[in-house]
Motif scaffolding. Structure first.
Motif, PDB file in Angstrom:
ATOM      1  N   LEU A 112       0.841  -1.195   0.000  1.00 37.95           N
ATOM      2  CA  LEU A 112       0.000   0.000   0.000  1.00 37.95           C
ATOM      3  C   LEU A 112       0.872   1.238   0.000  1.00 37.95           C
ATOM      4  CD1 LEU A 112      -2.781  -0.886   2.588  1.00 37.95           C
ATOM      5  CD2 LEU A 112      -2.969  -0.848   0.107  1.00 37.95           C
ATOM      6  N   GLY A 113       0.457   2.243  -0.745  1.00 35.85           N
ATOM      7  CA  GLY A 113       1.231   3.474  -0.802  1.00 35.85           C
ATOM      8  C   GLY A 113       0.677   4.532   0.128  1.00 35.85           C
ATOM      9  N   GLY A 114       1.565   5.303   0.762  1.00 32.28           N
ATOM     10  CA  GLY A 114       1.167   6.440   1.565  1.00 32.28           C
ATOM     11  C   GLY A 114       0.479   6.131   2.864  1.00 32.28           C
ATOM     12  N   ILE A 115       0.709   4.945   3.437  1.00 33.45           N
ATOM     13  CA  ILE A 115      -0.014   4.591   4.656  1.00 33.45           C
ATOM     14  C   ILE A 115       0.912   4.370   5.848  1.00 33.45           C
ATOM     15  CG2 ILE A 115      -0.011   2.066   4.433  1.00 33.45           C
ATOM     16  CD1 ILE A 115      -2.949   2.093   5.237  1.00 33.45           C
ATOM     17  N   GLU A 116       2.225   4.279   5.626  1.00 29.15           N
ATOM     18  CA  GLU A 116       3.139   3.970   6.720  1.00 29.15           C
ATOM     19  C   GLU A 116       3.066   4.992   7.849  1.00 29.15           C
ATOM     20  OE1 GLU A 116       3.946   4.180   3.546  1.00 29.15           O
ATOM     21  OE2 GLU A 116       5.094   2.412   2.887  1.00 29.15           O
ATOM     22  N   GLU A 117       3.154   6.289   7.507  1.00 27.74           N
ATOM     23  CA  GLU A 117       3.116   7.325   8.527  1.00 27.74           C
ATOM     24  C   GLU A 117       1.764   7.357   9.235  1.00 27.74           C
ATOM     25  OE1 GLU A 117       3.562  12.193   8.921  1.00 27.74           O
ATOM     26  OE2 GLU A 117       4.139  11.176   7.065  1.00 27.74           O
ATOM     27  N   THR A 118       0.688   7.157   8.486  1.00 29.84           N
ATOM     28  CA  THR A 118      -0.653   7.127   9.075  1.00 29.84           C
ATOM     29  C   THR A 118      -0.782   5.980  10.068  1.00 29.84           C
ATOM     30  OG1 THR A 118      -1.528   8.009   7.010  1.00 29.84           O
ATOM     31  CG2 THR A 118      -3.106   7.042   8.536  1.00 29.84           C
ATOM     32  N   ALA A 119      -0.233   4.823   9.723  1.00 31.18           N
ATOM     33  CA  ALA A 119      -0.298   3.674  10.624  1.00 31.18           C
ATOM     34  C   ALA A 119       0.456   3.947  11.922  1.00 31.18           C
ATOM     35  CB  ALA A 119       0.287   2.438   9.931  1.00 31.18           C
ATOM     36  N   LEU A 120       1.587   4.621  11.845  1.00 32.06           N
ATOM     37  CA  LEU A 120       2.354   4.925  13.045  1.00 32.06           C
ATOM     38  C   LEU A 120       1.620   5.938  13.932  1.00 32.06           C
ATOM     39  CD1 LEU A 120       5.995   5.096  11.637  1.00 32.06           C
ATOM     40  CD2 LEU A 120       4.973   3.304  13.055  1.00 32.06           C
ATOM     41  N   ARG A 121       0.920   6.905  13.320  1.00 31.20           N
ATOM     42  CA  ARG A 121       0.146   7.855  14.121  1.00 31.20           C
ATOM     43  C   ARG A 121      -0.991   7.146  14.851  1.00 31.20           C
ATOM     44  NH1 ARG A 121       0.046  11.219   9.492  1.00 31.20           N
ATOM     45  NH2 ARG A 121      -2.221  10.937   9.369  1.00 31.20           N
ATOM     46  N   ALA A 122      -1.672   6.261  14.144  1.00 37.43           N
ATOM     47  CA  ALA A 122      -2.756   5.510  14.773  1.00 37.43           C
ATOM     48  C   ALA A 122      -2.228   4.625  15.893  1.00 37.43           C
ATOM     49  CB  ALA A 122      -3.484   4.668  13.726  1.00 37.43           C
ATOM     50  N   LEU A 123      -1.064   4.027  15.676  1.00 39.36           N
ATOM     51  CA  LEU A 123      -0.461   3.176  16.704  1.00 39.36           C
ATOM     52  C   LEU A 123      -0.123   3.986  17.947  1.00 39.36           C
ATOM     53  CD1 LEU A 123       0.716   0.453  17.598  1.00 39.36           C
ATOM     54  CD2 LEU A 123       2.858   1.112  16.497  1.00 39.36           C
ATOM     55  N   ALA A 124       0.411   5.189  17.758  1.00 41.62           N
ATOM     56  CA  ALA A 124       0.760   6.031  18.911  1.00 41.62           C
ATOM     57  C   ALA A 124      -0.473   6.361  19.738  1.00 41.62           C
ATOM     58  CB  ALA A 124       1.438   7.313  18.424  1.00 41.62           C
ATOM     59  N   LYS A 125      -1.597   6.654  19.065  1.00 41.86           N
ATOM     60  CA  LYS A 125      -2.832   6.949  19.791  1.00 41.86           C
ATOM     61  C   LYS A 125      -3.330   5.722  20.548  1.00 41.86           C
ATOM     62  CE  LYS A 125      -4.434  10.503  16.536  1.00 41.86           C
ATOM     63  NZ  LYS A 125      -5.485  10.879  15.558  1.00 41.86           N
ATOM     64  N   LEU A 126      -3.247   4.567  19.913  1.00 47.02           N
ATOM     65  CA  LEU A 126      -3.735   3.358  20.556  1.00 47.02           C
ATOM     66  C   LEU A 126      -2.883   2.980  21.762  1.00 47.02           C
ATOM     67  CD1 LEU A 126      -5.661   0.939  20.590  1.00 47.02           C
ATOM     68  CD2 LEU A 126      -4.136  -0.218  18.981  1.00 47.02           C
ATOM     69  N   GLU A 127      -1.560   3.038  21.604  1.00 42.80           N
ATOM     70  CA  GLU A 127      -0.674   2.655  22.701  1.00 42.80           C
ATOM     71  C   GLU A 127      -0.816   3.595  23.895  1.00 42.80           C
ATOM     72  OE1 GLU A 127       3.188   2.452  20.895  1.00 42.80           O
ATOM     73  OE2 GLU A 127       2.979   0.296  20.482  1.00 42.80           O
ATOM     74  N   GLN A 128      -1.202   4.838  23.633  1.00 42.53           N
ATOM     75  CA  GLN A 128      -1.350   5.804  24.723  1.00 42.53           C
ATOM     76  C   GLN A 128      -2.494   5.425  25.665  1.00 42.53           C
ATOM     77  OE1 GLN A 128      -1.722   9.804  23.320  1.00 42.53           O
ATOM     78  NE2 GLN A 128      -1.993  10.696  25.340  1.00 42.53           N
ATOM     79  N   VAL A 129      -3.510   4.765  25.148  1.00 47.88           N
ATOM     80  CA  VAL A 129      -4.679   4.436  25.971  1.00 47.88           C
ATOM     81  C   VAL A 129      -4.774   2.955  26.320  1.00 47.88           C
ATOM     82  CG1 VAL A 129      -5.997   6.377  25.067  1.00 47.88           C
ATOM     83  CG2 VAL A 129      -6.151   4.167  23.921  1.00 47.88           C
ATOM     84  N   LEU A 130      -3.810   2.160  25.889  1.00 41.19           N
ATOM     85  CA  LEU A 130      -3.842   0.742  26.234  1.00 41.19           C
ATOM     86  C   LEU A 130      -3.671   0.549  27.736  1.00 41.19           C
ATOM     87  CD1 LEU A 130      -1.696  -1.064  23.497  1.00 41.19           C
ATOM     88  CD2 LEU A 130      -4.147  -1.321  23.894  1.00 41.19           C
ATOM     89  N   PRO A 131      -4.442  -0.349  28.356  1.00 43.64           N
ATOM     90  CA  PRO A 131      -4.208  -0.683  29.758  1.00 43.64           C
ATOM     91  C   PRO A 131      -2.807  -1.262  29.940  1.00 43.64           C
ATOM     92  CG  PRO A 131      -6.319  -1.542  28.998  1.00 43.64           C
ATOM     93  CD  PRO A 131      -5.590  -1.058  27.778  1.00 43.64           C
ATOM     94  N   THR A 132      -2.279  -1.133  31.130  1.00 41.82           N
ATOM     95  CA  THR A 132      -0.912  -1.593  31.402  1.00 41.82           C
ATOM     96  C   THR A 132      -0.731  -3.058  31.049  1.00 41.82           C
ATOM     97  OG1 THR A 132      -0.729   0.019  33.178  1.00 41.82           O
ATOM     98  CG2 THR A 132       0.862  -1.788  33.176  1.00 41.82           C
ATOM     99  N   ARG A 133      -1.730  -3.887  31.373  1.00 37.69           N
ATOM    100  CA  ARG A 133      -1.607  -5.326  31.117  1.00 37.69           C
ATOM    101  C   ARG A 133      -1.482  -5.630  29.623  1.00 37.69           C
ATOM    102  NH1 ARG A 133      -6.956  -4.250  31.792  1.00 37.69           N
ATOM    103  NH2 ARG A 133      -8.414  -5.165  30.262  1.00 37.69           N
ATOM    104  N   LEU A 134      -2.165  -4.819  28.785  1.00 42.29           N
ATOM    105  CA  LEU A 134      -2.089  -5.052  27.344  1.00 42.29           C
ATOM    106  C   LEU A 134      -0.843  -4.420  26.747  1.00 42.29           C
ATOM    107  CD1 LEU A 134      -5.792  -4.529  26.231  1.00 42.29           C
ATOM    108  CD2 LEU A 134      -4.628  -6.606  26.955  1.00 42.29           C
ATOM    109  N   ARG A 135      -0.411  -3.284  27.313  1.00 42.10           N
ATOM    110  CA  ARG A 135       0.788  -2.627  26.803  1.00 42.10           C
ATOM    111  C   ARG A 135       1.981  -3.565  26.912  1.00 42.10           C
ATOM    112  NH1 ARG A 135       1.204   2.871  29.525  1.00 42.10           N
ATOM    113  NH2 ARG A 135      -0.905   2.964  28.675  1.00 42.10           N
ATOM    114  N   GLY A 136       2.028  -4.340  27.979  1.00 47.51           N
ATOM    115  CA  GLY A 136       3.117  -5.300  28.142  1.00 47.51           C
ATOM    116  C   GLY A 136       3.069  -6.401  27.109  1.00 47.51           C
ATOM    117  N   GLN A 137       1.865  -6.883  26.774  1.00 42.50           N
ATOM    118  CA  GLN A 137       1.748  -7.923  25.751  1.00 42.50           C
ATOM    119  C   GLN A 137       2.198  -7.417  24.389  1.00 42.50           C
ATOM    120  OE1 GLN A 137      -2.046  -9.981  25.576  1.00 42.50           O
ATOM    121  NE2 GLN A 137      -2.400  -9.659  27.759  1.00 42.50           N
ATOM    122  N   VAL A 138       1.755  -6.197  24.048  1.00 43.40           N
ATOM    123  CA  VAL A 138       2.131  -5.621  22.754  1.00 43.40           C
ATOM    124  C   VAL A 138       3.638  -5.405  22.676  1.00 43.40           C
ATOM    125  CG1 VAL A 138       1.896  -3.592  21.269  1.00 43.40           C
ATOM    126  CG2 VAL A 138      -0.112  -4.556  22.396  1.00 43.40           C
TER     127      VAL A 138
END
Length: 324
Positions: free
Chosen positions: A94-120
């Motif tokens: 896919l073209g032009g999606i790498e940076e978008t995926a990293l932004r979405a990941l940053a938002k998700l990791e910010q709100v992940l519970p501690t127990r899930l953050r460790g698994q990821v």
């Protein structure tokens, strides 16, 4: 039964996000409440800005429609981990999606519970990815999203398409499914103008437009879209013909050249034929090299000339190497 109203409304929102449409009776059963309570909770969600639409039908129902902004997604533990890992390794083909995926990941990791953050974190630390520079065409992420929604909703779309040979022309199709294969994306759809099933490469497709017209899904002539695309690719016309008669069992050759499974035909317990035909001469050479056993070859003159030249280069390189 969910008696706590905030918890019940969160559960209701989660249910609406998991399926295209729910009947009021189904929602009441899942929540352990009456239909009247479901209607009240739906009204509360609307007051909070969630675009919940009522649907017509035998018993009526509800669906979460698109709005001015995407509402918060409610994910269970397994879904949250899967999304985080997928975003980390996103964007193949896919073209032009790498940076978008990293932004979405940053938002998700910010709100992940501690127990899930460790698994990821553990999954990411234990997993490595080899990234190859793609020389081939890449599908547009927006095009992929539009077509995926059309497949889900059985909505007719139009687009311009440039085949390998011939002029670009407009198409009107009923999308069925999307398939990723060999770094390329394909759309499987019923072409209403040709009254037949077709596959379209997304890198050759431009300006897909949903028409707003939904139709009942058709029955695909095959077990699934991936099998349909594989069969079509295997039988599609190619520029260069090359068929090898290989002195090895078909199962052995399938294990060595997995991408050619549909082109390998057993002759007996110890011999098979392999159709290596392709549009590119180097691809044929690579397939033949992967056989790693004796074979005879029936091929076009251009294929034989390419193999002869490649063989001479290999012999010269081997002769110039150190023999210590």
């Amino acid at each position: 039964m969910t008696t706590d109203m905030p918890a019940r409304m969160l559960r209701l929102l989660s249910l609406l996000q998991t399926r295209r449409e729910w009947s009021g009776h189904e929602l009441a059963e899942r929540l352990g409440v009456t239909g009247r309570t479901v209607r009240r909770d739906i009204d509360r969600l609307r007051e909070l800005g969630y675009p919940v639409e009522a649907t017509t039908g035998h018993a009526g129902g509800y669906r979460l429609a698109s709005g001015a902004a995407m509402p918060p997604l409610l994910l269970d533990d397994d879904e949250a981990v899967a999304v985080a890992v997928a975003l980390r390794t996103a964007a193949g083909g896919l073209g032009g999606i790498e940076e978008t995926a990293l932004r979405a990941l940053a938002k998700l990791e910010q709100v992940l519970p501690t127990r899930l953050r460790g698994q990821v974190a553990a999954l990411q630390e234990a997993t490595s990815t080899i990234t190859w520079e793609s020389r081939g065409p890449r599908a547009d992420a927006t095009t992929l999203a539009v077509l995926a929604a059309a497949c889900r909703d059985h909505e007719i779309v139009t687009f311009d398409y440039a085949p390998r040979e011939g002029a670009r022309a407009s198409r009107r199709v009923e999308p069925h499914g999307l398939v990723a294969s060999g770094g390329l994306w394909y759309l499987v759809a019923y072409d209403t103008g040709r009254d037949d099933w077709r596959i379209y490469r997304l890198d050759r497709l431009t300006e897909p437009l949903p028409t707003g017209r939904r139709v009942p899904p058709r029955t695909l002539p095959g077990p699934d879209p991936a099998a349909y695309v594989a069969a079509k690719i295997a039988t599609a016309p190619v520029r260069y013909r090359a068929v090898a008669t290989v002195h090895a069992p078909a199962d052995t050759i399938r294990a060595r050249t997995w991408a050619l499974a549909d082109r390998i035909q057993p002759l007996d317990d110890s011999t098979c034929t392999v159709d290596c035909s392709a549009d590119a001469l180097p691809r044929i050479a690579r397939t033949l090299a992967a056989l790693d056993t004796d074979y005879t070859l029936d091929a076009d003159p251009a294929v034989l000339a390419h193999l002869h030249a490649a063989g001479q280069r290999t012999l010269r390189a081997a002769g110039s190497g150190s023999r210590d």
